[in-house]
Enzyme design. Structure first.
Site, short mmCIF file in Angstrom:
data_model
loop_
_atom_site.label_atom_id
_atom_site.label_comp_id
_atom_site.label_asym_id
_atom_site.label_seq_id
_atom_site.Cartn_x
_atom_site.Cartn_y
_atom_site.Cartn_z
N GLU A 171 4.42 -4.76 7.03
CA GLU A 171 3.62 -3.76 7.64
C GLU A 171 4.02 -3.40 9.26
OE1 GLU A 171 2.57 -6.32 6.07
OE2 GLU A 171 0.75 -5.61 4.72
N ALA A 201 0.80 -1.19 -0.11
CA ALA A 201 -0.06 0.16 0.22
C ALA A 201 0.94 1.33 0.01
CB ALA A 201 -0.77 -0.10 0.97
N GLY A 208 0.60 -5.11 0.78
CA GLY A 208 -0.48 -5.07 0.08
C GLY A 208 -0.08 -5.69 -1.29
N GLU A 252 -0.22 -9.30 -0.83
CA GLU A 252 -1.87 -9.73 -0.48
C GLU A 252 -2.31 -9.70 -1.94
OE1 GLU A 252 -2.08 -6.38 2.24
OE2 GLU A 252 -2.77 -7.88 3.94
N1 CAA Z 1 4.60 3.33 -0.62
C1 CAA Z 1 4.96 4.38 -0.97
N2 CAA Z 1 6.13 4.54 -1.87
C2 CAA Z 1 6.87 3.54 -1.81
C3 CAA Z 1 6.60 2.37 -1.11
C4 CAA Z 1 5.44 2.27 -0.57
N3 CAA Z 1 4.96 1.02 0.03
N4 CAA Z 1 7.44 1.47 -1.66
C5 CAA Z 1 8.42 2.09 -2.28
N5 CAA Z 1 7.91 3.17 -2.27
C6 CAA Z 1 9.00 4.58 -3.32
C7 CAA Z 1 9.88 5.08 -2.40
O1 CAA Z 1 9.46 6.05 -1.30
C8 CAA Z 1 10.84 5.70 -3.41
O2 CAA Z 1 10.22 6.95 -3.87
P1 CAA Z 1 10.99 8.12 -3.78
O3 CAA Z 1 12.00 7.91 -4.72
O4 CAA Z 1 10.07 9.22 -4.11
O5 CAA Z 1 11.82 8.23 -2.50
C9 CAA Z 1 10.70 4.82 -4.57
O6 CAA Z 1 9.46 3.87 -4.42
C10 CAA Z 1 11.85 3.63 -4.53
O7 CAA Z 1 11.86 2.94 -3.30
P2 CAA Z 1 13.09 3.08 -2.66
O8 CAA Z 1 14.11 3.90 -3.09
O9 CAA Z 1 12.81 2.73 -1.22
O10 CAA Z 1 13.80 1.58 -3.27
P3 CAA Z 1 14.85 0.50 -2.57
O11 CAA Z 1 15.34 -0.22 -3.75
O12 CAA Z 1 15.86 1.26 -1.72
O13 CAA Z 1 13.73 -0.24 -1.59
C11 CAA Z 1 11.96 -1.54 -0.83
C12 CAA Z 1 12.81 -0.94 -1.95
C13 CAA Z 1 12.74 -2.50 0.12
C14 CAA Z 1 10.91 -2.09 -1.19
C15 CAA Z 1 11.34 -0.16 0.02
O14 CAA Z 1 10.86 0.60 -1.17
C16 CAA Z 1 10.60 -0.63 1.03
O15 CAA Z 1 10.91 -0.85 2.17
N6 CAA Z 1 9.34 -0.06 0.81
C17 CAA Z 1 8.23 -0.19 1.43
C18 CAA Z 1 7.62 -1.80 1.60
C19 CAA Z 1 6.43 -1.87 2.90
O16 CAA Z 1 6.65 -1.45 4.08
N7 CAA Z 1 5.55 -2.30 2.40
C20 CAA Z 1 4.22 -2.26 3.17
C21 CAA Z 1 3.15 -1.18 3.02
S1 CAA Z 1 1.84 -1.20 4.23
C22 CAA Z 1 0.75 -2.00 3.50
O17 CAA Z 1 0.99 -2.65 2.50
C23 CAA Z 1 -0.46 -2.30 4.25
C24 CAA Z 1 -1.46 -3.26 3.58
O18 CAA Z 1 -1.33 -4.51 4.12
C25 CAA Z 1 -2.60 -2.95 2.96
#
Ligand code: CAA
Length: 272
Positions: free
Chosen positions: A146, A80, A123, A126
């Site tokens: 999450e 998400a 998500g 999921e």
């Molecule tokens: N939401 C919003 N933006 C996201 C994102 C997310 N879940 N995942 C990645 N991005 C964005 C980053 O913010 C970044 O944007 P900017 O260039 O504007 O800063 C871009 O995508 C590239 O990401 P990274 O620079 O972080 O890339 P990376 O290769 O260094 O890392 C990653 C990759 C490990 C996947 C890291 O991006 C990460 O940890 N992302 C979040 C993963 C996460 O926590 N997901 C769960 C979300 S909560 C959820 O999903 C609730 C639910 O159950 C419905």
């Protein structure tokens, strides 16, 4: 799009919305791409809305018999959109009703294959678990991180994951936030098949083409029986299966399938 045209599969129709791309092929397969590469396909409200609308339309499109859902080489979907929900309040989430965007995918009556490269997190994991078959590239990673941002899964991560891999593997993923690699995910039962990264979409498209040649009403009933039976006691699940089995004898495709076998020819299934 070019990739499949190069393979000799020409899209009959292609729709490029901002955040998704849908291609429909003559063989009854539709390929739906998540297209928000700058955010690793994070599922923001606009993307969810588009996705839900595609599934709603594809459900009623008789020319489509199987759908492949994919991302890009770096991410299926990284979850998400955290930025879009950082300041959310419970009332807002309730009013937003995310479940209405998941519902058309959950209720999608046709076979759905997730073709996963890169990150399938939160998500995104999921979303992959909404599919009937998951094909993953060797470099894919599946996780429910999450907890790291102070929340928990909200689209089936505690439920579908546990049903797929059992309590102890699910708890490990949910509580540590650590992703699992494709090979481990396959051994756990979270992935159907692991292939080389550059063969993921091709393999999924071939499998979808094979499924699209099958009688669609039988495919629909198999999906219904597996999904609805999974949460029921065996006797009730068997009842669902028996009734669906009997009902298929009222289809033209059953007559055609059996007659073609007897006449030693290829069947032509019309979905009737
Ligand atoms: N939401 C919003 N933006 C996201 C994102 C997310 N879940 N995942 C990645 N991005 C964005 C980053 O913010 C970044 O944007 P900017 O260039 O504007 O800063 C871009 O995508 C590239 O990401 P990274 O620079 O972080 O890339 P990376 O290769 O260094 O890392 C990653 C990759 C490990 C996947 C890291 O991006 C990460 O940890 N992302 C979040 C993963 C996460 O926590 N997901 C769960 C979300 S909560 C959820 O999903 C609730 C639910 O159950 C419905």
């Amino acid at each position: 799009m070019d990739e499949h045209e190069a393979d000799g599969m020409k899209a009959r129709e292609a729709h490029a919305d901002a955040l998704t791309i849908l291609e429909k092929f003559d063989n009854g397969v539709a390929l739906l791409h998540l297209n928000r590469p700058d955010a690793l396909n994070a599922l923001n409200p606009a993307l969810r809305k588009e996705l839900a609308e595609h599934f709603r339309v594809l459900a009623g499109d008789d020319s489509v018999r199987c759908v492949v859902l994919t991302g890009n080489e770096k991410a299926f979907a990284a979850g998400a959109d955290i930025k879009a929900m950082a300041d959310a309040r419970p009332g807002e989430l309730m009013r937003g009703g995310n479940e209405r965007f998941w519902r058309p995918i959950q209720d999608f009556p046709k076979p759905l294959i997730a073709a996963v490269n890169g990150y399938a997190l939160g998500g995104g994991c999921e979303l992959a678990m909404h599919a009937d078959i998951i094909i993953a590239g060797e470099g894919a990673q599946f996780g429910q991180p999450e907890i790291r941002v102070g929340i928990m899964p909200g689209a089936g991560g505690t439920q579908r994951l546990t049903r797929a891999v059992g309590k102890f593997k699910a708890m490990m993923m949910l509580l540590t936030a650590q992703p699992v690699a494709a090979g481990d995910a396959e051994r756990m039962g979270l992935v159907s098949l692991v292939v080389a990264d550059d063969k993921v979409v091709e393999t999924a498209m071939e499998m979808a083409a094979r499924i699209a040649r099958m009688p669609p009403l039988a495919a629909r009933k198999i999906k219904e029986a597996v999904l609805n039976g999974a949460d029921l006691p065996l006797e009730q699940g068997m009842l669902i299966e028996r009734q669906a089995f009997q009902l298929l004898f009222d289809t033209q495709d059953q007559k055609e399938g059996m007659q073609a076998f007897i006449e030693k020819r290829k069947p032509v299934f019309k979905g009737e």
